[in-house]
Write an enzyme that holds these catalytic residues in place. Structure first.
Site, PDB file in Angstrom:
ATOM      1  N   HIS A   1      20.334  -7.372 -37.312  1.00  0.00           N
ATOM      2  CA  HIS A   1      20.508  -8.688 -37.928  1.00  0.00           C
ATOM      3  C   HIS A   1      21.335  -9.584 -37.009  1.00  0.00           C
ATOM      4  O   HIS A   1      21.968  -9.113 -36.056  1.00  0.00           O
ATOM      5  CB  HIS A   1      21.224  -8.558 -39.280  1.00  0.00           C
ATOM      6  CG  HIS A   1      20.491  -7.741 -40.301  1.00  0.00           C
ATOM      7  ND1 HIS A   1      19.417  -8.222 -41.011  1.00  0.00           N
ATOM      8  CD2 HIS A   1      20.690  -6.459 -40.731  1.00  0.00           C
ATOM      9  CE1 HIS A   1      18.980  -7.283 -41.836  1.00  0.00           C
ATOM     10  NE2 HIS A   1      19.736  -6.194 -41.684  1.00  0.00           N
TER      11      HIS A   1
ATOM     12  N   ASP B   1      22.376 -17.512 -37.710  1.00  0.00           N
ATOM     13  CA  ASP B   1      22.122 -18.840 -37.142  1.00  0.00           C
ATOM     14  C   ASP B   1      22.814 -19.844 -38.051  1.00  0.00           C
ATOM     15  O   ASP B   1      22.431 -20.009 -39.215  1.00  0.00           O
ATOM     16  CB  ASP B   1      20.610 -19.084 -37.078  1.00  0.00           C
ATOM     17  CG  ASP B   1      20.235 -20.542 -36.792  1.00  0.00           C
ATOM     18  OD1 ASP B   1      21.131 -21.361 -36.530  1.00  0.00           O
ATOM     19  OD2 ASP B   1      19.028 -20.855 -36.860  1.00  0.00           O
TER      20      ASP B   1
ATOM     21  N   HIS C   1      23.358 -23.616 -38.873  1.00  0.00           N
ATOM     22  CA  HIS C   1      22.856 -24.961 -38.614  1.00  0.00           C
ATOM     23  C   HIS C   1      23.995 -25.933 -38.311  1.00  0.00           C
ATOM     24  O   HIS C   1      23.747 -27.028 -37.795  1.00  0.00           O
ATOM     25  CB  HIS C   1      22.046 -25.468 -39.806  1.00  0.00           C
ATOM     26  CG  HIS C   1      20.717 -24.792 -39.963  1.00  0.00           C
ATOM     27  ND1 HIS C   1      19.714 -25.280 -40.779  1.00  0.00           N
ATOM     28  CD2 HIS C   1      20.208 -23.657 -39.403  1.00  0.00           C
ATOM     29  CE1 HIS C   1      18.664 -24.486 -40.719  1.00  0.00           C
ATOM     30  NE2 HIS C   1      18.942 -23.481 -39.900  1.00  0.00           N
TER      31      HIS C   1
ATOM     32  N   HIS D   1      21.534 -18.640 -41.783  1.00  0.00           N
ATOM     33  CA  HIS D   1      20.572 -17.605 -42.146  1.00  0.00           C
ATOM     34  C   HIS D   1      20.412 -16.620 -40.992  1.00  0.00           C
ATOM     35  O   HIS D   1      20.807 -16.887 -39.853  1.00  0.00           O
ATOM     36  CB  HIS D   1      19.212 -18.212 -42.513  1.00  0.00           C
ATOM     37  CG  HIS D   1      18.543 -18.993 -41.421  1.00  0.00           C
ATOM     38  ND1 HIS D   1      17.753 -18.408 -40.457  1.00  0.00           N
ATOM     39  CD2 HIS D   1      18.551 -20.330 -41.141  1.00  0.00           C
ATOM     40  CE1 HIS D   1      17.286 -19.335 -39.643  1.00  0.00           C
ATOM     41  NE2 HIS D   1      17.761 -20.518 -40.016  1.00  0.00           N
ATOM     42  N   CYS D   2      19.812 -15.491 -41.289  1.00  0.00           N
ATOM     43  CA  CYS D   2      19.477 -14.509 -40.266  1.00  0.00           C
ATOM     44  C   CYS D   2      18.243 -14.990 -39.511  1.00  0.00           C
ATOM     45  O   CYS D   2      17.337 -15.582 -40.098  1.00  0.00           O
ATOM     46  CB  CYS D   2      19.213 -13.152 -40.914  1.00  0.00           C
ATOM     47  SG  CYS D   2      19.073 -11.781 -39.744  1.00  0.00           S
TER      48      CYS D   2
ATOM     49  N   HIS E   1      13.335 -12.046 -43.139  1.00  0.00           N
ATOM     50  CA  HIS E   1      14.737 -11.854 -43.504  1.00  0.00           C
ATOM     51  C   HIS E   1      15.226 -12.982 -44.403  1.00  0.00           C
ATOM     52  O   HIS E   1      15.991 -12.749 -45.349  1.00  0.00           O
ATOM     53  CB  HIS E   1      15.599 -11.771 -42.241  1.00  0.00           C
ATOM     54  CG  HIS E   1      15.503 -10.449 -41.529  1.00  0.00           C
ATOM     55  ND1 HIS E   1      16.602  -9.796 -41.004  1.00  0.00           N
ATOM     56  CD2 HIS E   1      14.448  -9.650 -41.258  1.00  0.00           C
ATOM     57  CE1 HIS E   1      16.221  -8.666 -40.440  1.00  0.00           C
ATOM     58  NE2 HIS E   1      14.909  -8.559 -40.573  1.00  0.00           N
TER      59      HIS E   1
ATOM     60  N   MET F   1      18.460 -13.479 -47.016  1.00  0.00           N
ATOM     61  CA  MET F   1      19.512 -13.544 -46.006  1.00  0.00           C
ATOM     62  C   MET F   1      19.792 -14.979 -45.552  1.00  0.00           C
ATOM     63  O   MET F   1      19.463 -15.400 -44.454  1.00  0.00           O
ATOM     64  CB  MET F   1      19.136 -12.667 -44.817  1.00  0.00           C
ATOM     65  CG  MET F   1      20.346 -11.994 -44.201  1.00  0.00           C
ATOM     66  SD  MET F   1      19.869 -10.677 -43.099  1.00  0.00           S
ATOM     67  CE  MET F   1      21.503 -10.181 -42.561  1.00  0.00           C
TER      68      MET F   1
ATOM     69  N   HIS G   1      17.413 -31.506 -60.250  1.00  0.00           N
ATOM     70  CA  HIS G   1      17.487 -32.494 -61.327  1.00  0.00           C
ATOM     71  C   HIS G   1      18.399 -31.945 -62.419  1.00  0.00           C
ATOM     72  O   HIS G   1      18.239 -30.803 -62.857  1.00  0.00           O
ATOM     73  CB  HIS G   1      16.097 -32.765 -61.903  1.00  0.00           C
ATOM     74  CG  HIS G   1      16.092 -33.649 -63.107  1.00  0.00           C
ATOM     75  ND1 HIS G   1      16.208 -35.014 -63.027  1.00  0.00           N
ATOM     76  CD2 HIS G   1      15.979 -33.361 -64.427  1.00  0.00           C
ATOM     77  CE1 HIS G   1      16.169 -35.540 -64.239  1.00  0.00           C
ATOM     78  NE2 HIS G   1      16.021 -34.550 -65.116  1.00  0.00           N
TER      79      HIS G   1
ATOM     80  N   GLU H   1      18.264 -39.732 -60.362  1.00  0.00           N
ATOM     81  CA  GLU H   1      17.803 -38.825 -61.417  1.00  0.00           C
ATOM     82  C   GLU H   1      17.412 -37.470 -60.839  1.00  0.00           C
ATOM     83  O   GLU H   1      17.654 -36.421 -61.434  1.00  0.00           O
ATOM     84  CB  GLU H   1      16.609 -39.442 -62.141  1.00  0.00           C
ATOM     85  CG  GLU H   1      15.455 -39.771 -61.198  1.00  0.00           C
ATOM     86  CD  GLU H   1      14.342 -40.548 -61.866  1.00  0.00           C
ATOM     87  OE1 GLU H   1      13.875 -40.099 -62.916  1.00  0.00           O
ATOM     88  OE2 GLU H   1      13.940 -41.594 -61.317  1.00  0.00           O
ATOM     89  N   THR H   2      16.767 -37.497 -59.657  1.00  0.00           N
ATOM     90  CA  THR H   2      16.345 -36.300 -58.950  1.00  0.00           C
ATOM     91  C   THR H   2      16.598 -36.540 -57.478  1.00  0.00           C
ATOM     92  O   THR H   2      16.398 -37.649 -56.991  1.00  0.00           O
ATOM     93  CB  THR H   2      14.843 -36.032 -59.185  1.00  0.00           C
ATOM     94  OG1 THR H   2      14.605 -35.884 -60.592  1.00  0.00           O
ATOM     95  CG2 THR H   2      14.372 -34.776 -58.464  1.00  0.00           C
TER      96      THR H   2
ATOM     97  N   HIS I   1      12.813 -29.833 -60.091  1.00  0.00           N
ATOM     98  CA  HIS I   1      11.892 -30.636 -60.904  1.00  0.00           C
ATOM     99  C   HIS I   1      10.449 -30.554 -60.423  1.00  0.00           C
ATOM    100  O   HIS I   1       9.623 -31.398 -60.785  1.00  0.00           O
ATOM    101  CB  HIS I   1      12.349 -32.087 -61.007  1.00  0.00           C
ATOM    102  CG  HIS I   1      11.985 -32.718 -62.324  1.00  0.00           C
ATOM    103  ND1 HIS I   1      10.685 -32.975 -62.687  1.00  0.00           N
ATOM    104  CD2 HIS I   1      12.747 -33.101 -63.367  1.00  0.00           C
ATOM    105  CE1 HIS I   1      10.663 -33.525 -63.892  1.00  0.00           C
ATOM    106  NE2 HIS I   1      11.909 -33.611 -64.335  1.00  0.00           N
TER     107      HIS I   1
END
Length: 379
Positions: A132, A135, A137, A172-173, A183, A188, A293, A317-318, A344
């Site tokens: 494993h 990463d 971001h 994440h992996c 993964h 993950m 939402h 709203e969303t 939603h």
């Protein structure tokens, strides 16, 4: 022969001329790039910076942290232990051989301030079966740290990076090839929040604060079925790899859930709040687009892209979270009662499991909503 020599000379001269032009353009481009590039000072002496060790907690909760930085940048130390484990993901007992950070789906939320240094110890115990990595971001360089943190069972690694940009970001992996999406959709992934040193604001200089913060990690699962249509149980991640890959390629998940399972944030596991409290909701989706939402409420402020240097949108709203990212919404509850918090795409919410609850206590306000006439016969 003479004609050939002449042609050769012309080609060589033309090539030399083009090389000269290219060199001039490259020099010009280089000069422009250097002029446009940010001025990066010398690396700080990390030995002089304060260190802070964080004890992580499982989502939807977030570890204690200051909303406004107290003092200069520091090194913030975290530890994530990779755990391969079987998870039950719905009421029918369907299981997945999950791959997780610290045993939860999603992994824990990490919180630092901009310009702090994130120092992560990543551990892959020898009880696991797979290699494993991670990463971020939020990080700059080396595939977000993935190319530096690849570890086999029985190994650990320490990664440090400067949190140069504020916002909420996915981690994440990412082992490479088909292993990366496998993964990720096996659980993950997680998120990190990099707060501005002065805290959140509305984009116009007004400070924003929250009383509670919750982390909702949306997760799709792709569980293979047998010839009778029943979900298959596997004894290890690798055993189900080829079958799961076939389902993944169909791009139609069997489950879309919040925090690892259908109902993980509903009923007795509902998120709590009180009227008058301001709640920050962090929502991540490491692989697919989603549309959070709050039924009966709104996003007073929403950072759909999750980046706090951008002014938030208001009164949504969303809101929309792109796959592979995290977003944030801030809402002050005005009425008590039960609130559904859903993706939603209502098919995914109702049929596949992407739903959560908020239970809010307090006094009802008739000026905001009242039942004028109860249901009855038509007069």
């Amino acid at each position: 022969m003479n004609d050939l020599n002449l042609l050769t000379r012309r080609v060589l001269l033309a090539g030399a001329a083009l090389s000269s032009v290219a060199a001039t353009v490259a020099t010009s481009d280089s000069a422009m790039a250097q002029e446009a590039a940010p001025k990066i000072g010398p690396a700080p002496n990390l030995e002089t910076l304060a260190r802070h060790k964080v004890d992580l907690v499982a989502p939807p909760f977030v570890h204690a942290h200051d909303q406004v930085a107290k003092g200069p940048p520091r090194v913030v130390a975290f530890k994530l232990v990779i755990e391969e484990k079987r998870l039950v993901i719905d009421e029918a007992g369907t299981t997945v051989q999950a791959m997780t950070f610290n045993g939860s789906v999603p992994g824990p939320m990490l919180v630092v301030h901009q310009d702090d240094f994130v120092e992560l110890t990543l551990v892959n115990p020898d009880t696991n079966t797979m290699a494993h990595n991670i990463d971020f971001h939020a990080a700059t360089g080396a595939l977000g740290g993935a190319s530096l943190t690849f570890i086999s069972p029985g190994e650990q690694v320490v990664l440090r990076f400067k949190a140069t940009r504020s916002g909420v970001f996915v981690y994440h992996c990412a082992p490479g090839g088909a292993m990366t999406p496998w993964h990720v959709v096996s659980g993950m992934n997680g998120a990190i929040m990099v707060l501005p040193r002065a805290g959140l604001d509305d984009g116009h200089g007004k400070a924003l604060a929250y009383d509670r913060v919750y982390y909702v990690g949306e997760q799709e699962f792709d569980i293979p079925r047998d010839e009778k249509g029943a979900f298959i149980h596997y004894d290890s991640p690798g055993e189900g790899y080829s079958d799961m890959l076939k389902v993944m390629r169909g791009l139609i998940p069997t489950h879309v859930v919040f925090n690892g399972a259908v109902g993980a944030l509903t009923g007795p596991n509902a998120m709590k709040a009180s009227v008058g409290e301001t709640v920050l909701i962090i929502h991540s989706q490491a692989n697919r687009d989603t549309r959070p939402h709050l039924i009966g409420g709104h996003a007073d402020y929403a950072w759909e892209t999750g980046k706090f240097r951008n002014p938030p949108e208001v009164d949504l709203e969303t809101w929309f979270i792109r796959g592979g990212s995290a977003g944030a919404a801030l809402y002050t509850f005005l009425q008590p009662g039960h609130y559904d918090y859903v993706n939603h795409n209502l098919i995914e919410a109702v049929e596949l499991g992407a739903a959560a609850h908020f239970e809010v206590d307090g006094v009802w306000r008739d000026d905001l909503m009242t039942l004028v006439s109860p249901p009855g016969a038509i007069s």
